[in-house]
Design a protein around this motif. Structure first.
Motif, PDB file in Angstrom:
ATOM      1  N   GLY A  80     -31.056  22.424  28.992  1.00  0.00           N
ATOM      2  CA  GLY A  80     -32.379  22.568  28.420  1.00  0.00           C
ATOM      3  C   GLY A  80     -32.300  22.285  26.932  1.00  0.00           C
ATOM      4  N   TRP A  81     -33.458  22.394  26.250  1.00  0.00           N
ATOM      5  CA  TRP A  81     -33.496  22.098  24.818  1.00  0.00           C
ATOM      6  C   TRP A  81     -32.672  23.085  24.002  1.00  0.00           C
ATOM      7  CZ3 TRP A  81     -34.393  18.860  21.023  1.00  0.00           C
ATOM      8  CH2 TRP A  81     -34.640  19.355  19.739  1.00  0.00           C
ATOM      9  N   SER A  82     -32.791  24.357  24.329  1.00  0.00           N
ATOM     10  CA  SER A  82     -32.136  25.396  23.543  1.00  0.00           C
ATOM     11  C   SER A  82     -30.620  25.213  23.538  1.00  0.00           C
ATOM     12  CB  SER A  82     -32.494  26.773  24.106  1.00  0.00           C
ATOM     13  OG  SER A  82     -31.861  27.800  23.376  1.00  0.00           O
ATOM     14  N   GLY A  83     -30.054  25.123  22.350  1.00  0.00           N
ATOM     15  CA  GLY A  83     -28.613  25.013  22.206  1.00  0.00           C
ATOM     16  C   GLY A  83     -28.049  23.613  22.321  1.00  0.00           C
ATOM     17  N   TRP A  88     -27.874  14.745  28.039  1.00  0.00           N
ATOM     18  CA  TRP A  88     -29.279  14.806  27.621  1.00  0.00           C
ATOM     19  C   TRP A  88     -29.785  16.227  27.798  1.00  0.00           C
ATOM     20  CZ3 TRP A  88     -27.794  12.859  32.382  1.00  0.00           C
ATOM     21  CH2 TRP A  88     -28.391  13.427  33.531  1.00  0.00           C
ATOM     22  N   TRP A  89     -30.977  16.485  27.234  1.00  0.00           N
ATOM     23  CA  TRP A  89     -31.670  17.752  27.464  1.00  0.00           C
ATOM     24  C   TRP A  89     -32.995  17.432  28.150  1.00  0.00           C
ATOM     25  CZ3 TRP A  89     -32.034  15.288  22.760  1.00  0.00           C
ATOM     26  CH2 TRP A  89     -33.342  15.017  22.317  1.00  0.00           C
ATOM     27  N   GLY A  90     -33.612  18.442  28.725  1.00  0.00           N
ATOM     28  CA  GLY A  90     -34.916  18.229  29.351  1.00  0.00           C
ATOM     29  C   GLY A  90     -35.211  19.273  30.408  1.00  0.00           C
ATOM     30  N   GLU A 130     -26.548  22.232  18.989  1.00  0.00           N
ATOM     31  CA  GLU A 130     -25.267  22.846  18.676  1.00  0.00           C
ATOM     32  C   GLU A 130     -24.149  22.281  19.558  1.00  0.00           C
ATOM     33  OE1 GLU A 130     -28.543  25.337  17.254  1.00  0.00           O
ATOM     34  OE2 GLU A 130     -28.101  24.418  19.197  1.00  0.00           O
ATOM     35  N   LYS A 131     -24.472  22.038  20.822  1.00  0.00           N
ATOM     36  CA  LYS A 131     -23.486  21.479  21.738  1.00  0.00           C
ATOM     37  C   LYS A 131     -23.047  20.089  21.290  1.00  0.00           C
ATOM     38  CE  LYS A 131     -22.894  19.871  26.509  1.00  0.00           C
ATOM     39  NZ  LYS A 131     -23.528  19.726  27.846  1.00  0.00           N
ATOM     40  N   VAL A 132     -24.025  19.238  20.959  1.00  0.00           N
ATOM     41  CA  VAL A 132     -23.699  17.878  20.536  1.00  0.00           C
ATOM     42  C   VAL A 132     -22.927  17.896  19.219  1.00  0.00           C
ATOM     43  CG1 VAL A 132     -24.671  15.667  19.800  1.00  0.00           C
ATOM     44  CG2 VAL A 132     -25.640  16.851  21.774  1.00  0.00           C
ATOM     45  N   ALA A 133     -23.348  18.764  18.291  1.00  0.00           N
ATOM     46  CA  ALA A 133     -22.664  18.852  16.999  1.00  0.00           C
ATOM     47  C   ALA A 133     -21.202  19.240  17.176  1.00  0.00           C
ATOM     48  CB  ALA A 133     -23.376  19.861  16.102  1.00  0.00           C
TER      49      ALA A 133
END
Length: 420
Positions: free
Chosen positions: A59-62, A28-30, A65-68
């Motif tokens: 965090g949100w940034s990136g 997750w991000w957050g 791209e990580k999940v993709a």
């Protein structure tokens, strides 16, 4: 002999227990509060069902791209927090992520409404469970409206009539509403949806539903708001250099007295107000002959299970615990907003863990009607096509017809990528 048989039985039982346990990953991000709540949630839910859940958070940034990259390499986590607009990117044909309908014996899907489940469905397959539901609502500064002697509006006509009164009684720098950049494009979208009864983009066919003439009409409505001193013109608003409403001194002082915002942003826009200012939510403004109130309602994010997970049943146990069971609900709290799950919402309400104003706003969002919103309405290319061309229109550089042509062209280009 008895001891040998007993030992064998105990060993067999232990092996069976070990076999039922699973090593899982959740991503997750957050921010810090979300990280802490989620780590506690997967800890208690993992222990409840005998699974070990490894946290993977950023965090949100990136994060996109990580999940993709992970999904492309089939190395994604078993349980994933997915941004709602990513669903058609990762699962345009309904093949990305596991179909949670097939895990309904473990996940209590009855805790979500049909509309909420539809938000996470692609090609008839449930690809994500909404963690929280959010929607755009009208919020007005009651203090300023009282000062102008104007009741809070319930229709567009009443809002438009308030513009000249604000100018006459309070001054040129007082406006009953604001709409620039994204807020302006969403006002255009809302007005057109109400008038036509159709979303701009059909979530089923991935086609633009509005005619060019209907889009031109909605664009011209924006100009009506400017011409009647309802909103400051785009160029003047941008000249202040303020990037966000909650950072604008004119908002803090009550000189801007209305906005169209996500219900989840209440504290962000309320906290900057000077002492004595009071905000009030109203239902969506209406127009004569409208076909729908046009609520812009969406899942703020979803939880999905990897289609490549070797332990989907175990992942489903943990997911259901996080969203629907007392231990998980208590741990997760409101770290992701007011929960969509009925069980979670009721438990947190009973424990006074949700602010009354959050519930009031959420109730308005859930009660309002409107056609389903396509996730690609938040695709960067669609947003750019709408906002950039509306800005050109607002600056007087193009007419409404040209702006509409360019919007349609940009949106169709983005939609073409869904099936490519």
């Amino acid at each position: 002999m008895k001891l040998t048989v007993l030992g064998l039985a105990l060993a067999t039982t232990a092996l069976a227990g070990a076999a039922s346990a699973a090593d899982l990953r959740m991503s997750w991000w957050g921010g810090d509060s979300r990280h802490a709540a989620t780590q506690e949630g997967i800890k208690v839910c993992g222990e409840k069902y005998g699974h070990n859940v490894k946290p993977e958070f950023t965090g949100w940034s990136g994060h996109f791209e990580k999940v993709a990259t992970q999904i492309a390499g089939r190395t994604e986590a078993d349980i994933m927090q997915i941004n709602w607009p990513w669903l058609p990117i990762f699962s345009a044909r309904g093949t990305g992520f596991a179909d949670l309908n097939e895990l309904s014996g473990t996940i209590d899907l009855g805790q979500w409404s049909a509309d909420q489940l539809a938000a996470g469905t692609m090609k008839g397959k449930l690809k994500g469970l909404p963690v929280s539901t959010t929607g755009r609502l009208f919020v007005f500064n009651k203090t300023t409206f009282d000062k102008a002697g104007v009741p809070l509006p319930t229709t567009w006509d009443e809002l438009i009539a308030a513009g000249p009164v604000f100018k006459e009684k309070l001054g040129d720098d007082y406006f009953p509403f604001e709409a620039t950049k994204l807020d302006a494009t969403l006002i255009v979208t809302l007005y057109g949806t109400q008038k036509t009864g159709k979303p701009l983009i059909d979530p089923e066919t991935n086609k633009i539903l509005w005619s060019k003439e209907e889009l031109i009409d909605a664009i011209n409505f924006y100009q009506t708001l400017v011409d009647n001193h309802v909103i400051n013109n785009w160029k003047a608003a941008q000249a202040s250099g303020v990037k966000a409403l909650h950072e604008d001194p004119a908002w803090a002082k009550g000189k801007i007295a209305g906005t169209y915002q996500w219900d989840s942003t209440y504290f962000k826009i309320n906290d900057p107000l000077e002492d004595g200012q009071e905000l009030a939510y109203v239902d969506l403004l209406s127009q004569n002959g409208q076909q729908t109130p046009g609520i812009y309602r969406k899942a703020s994010m979803v939880f999905s299970i990897s289609a490549n997970s070797e332990n989907k049943e175990a992942a489903a146990q943990v997911l259901n615990c996080l969203l629907n069971e007392p231990e998980g609900i208590a741990a997760m709290g409101t770290a992701r907003g007011v929960p969509s799950s009925t069980a979670a919402r009721e438990q947190l309400l009973a424990n006074d863990a949700i602010k009354p104003v959050q519930i009031e706003a959420q109730a308005k969002v859930l009660a309002a009607a409107g056609p389903a919103i396509h996730p690609f309405m938040e695709h960067p290319d669609v947003r750019s096509a709408m906002q950039d061309n509306l800005e050109l229109f607002a600056y007087g550089e193009v007419d409404a017809e040209t702006a509409a042509d360019e919007m349609i062209y940009g949106i169709e280009e983005a939609l073409a990528d869904i099936d490519s």
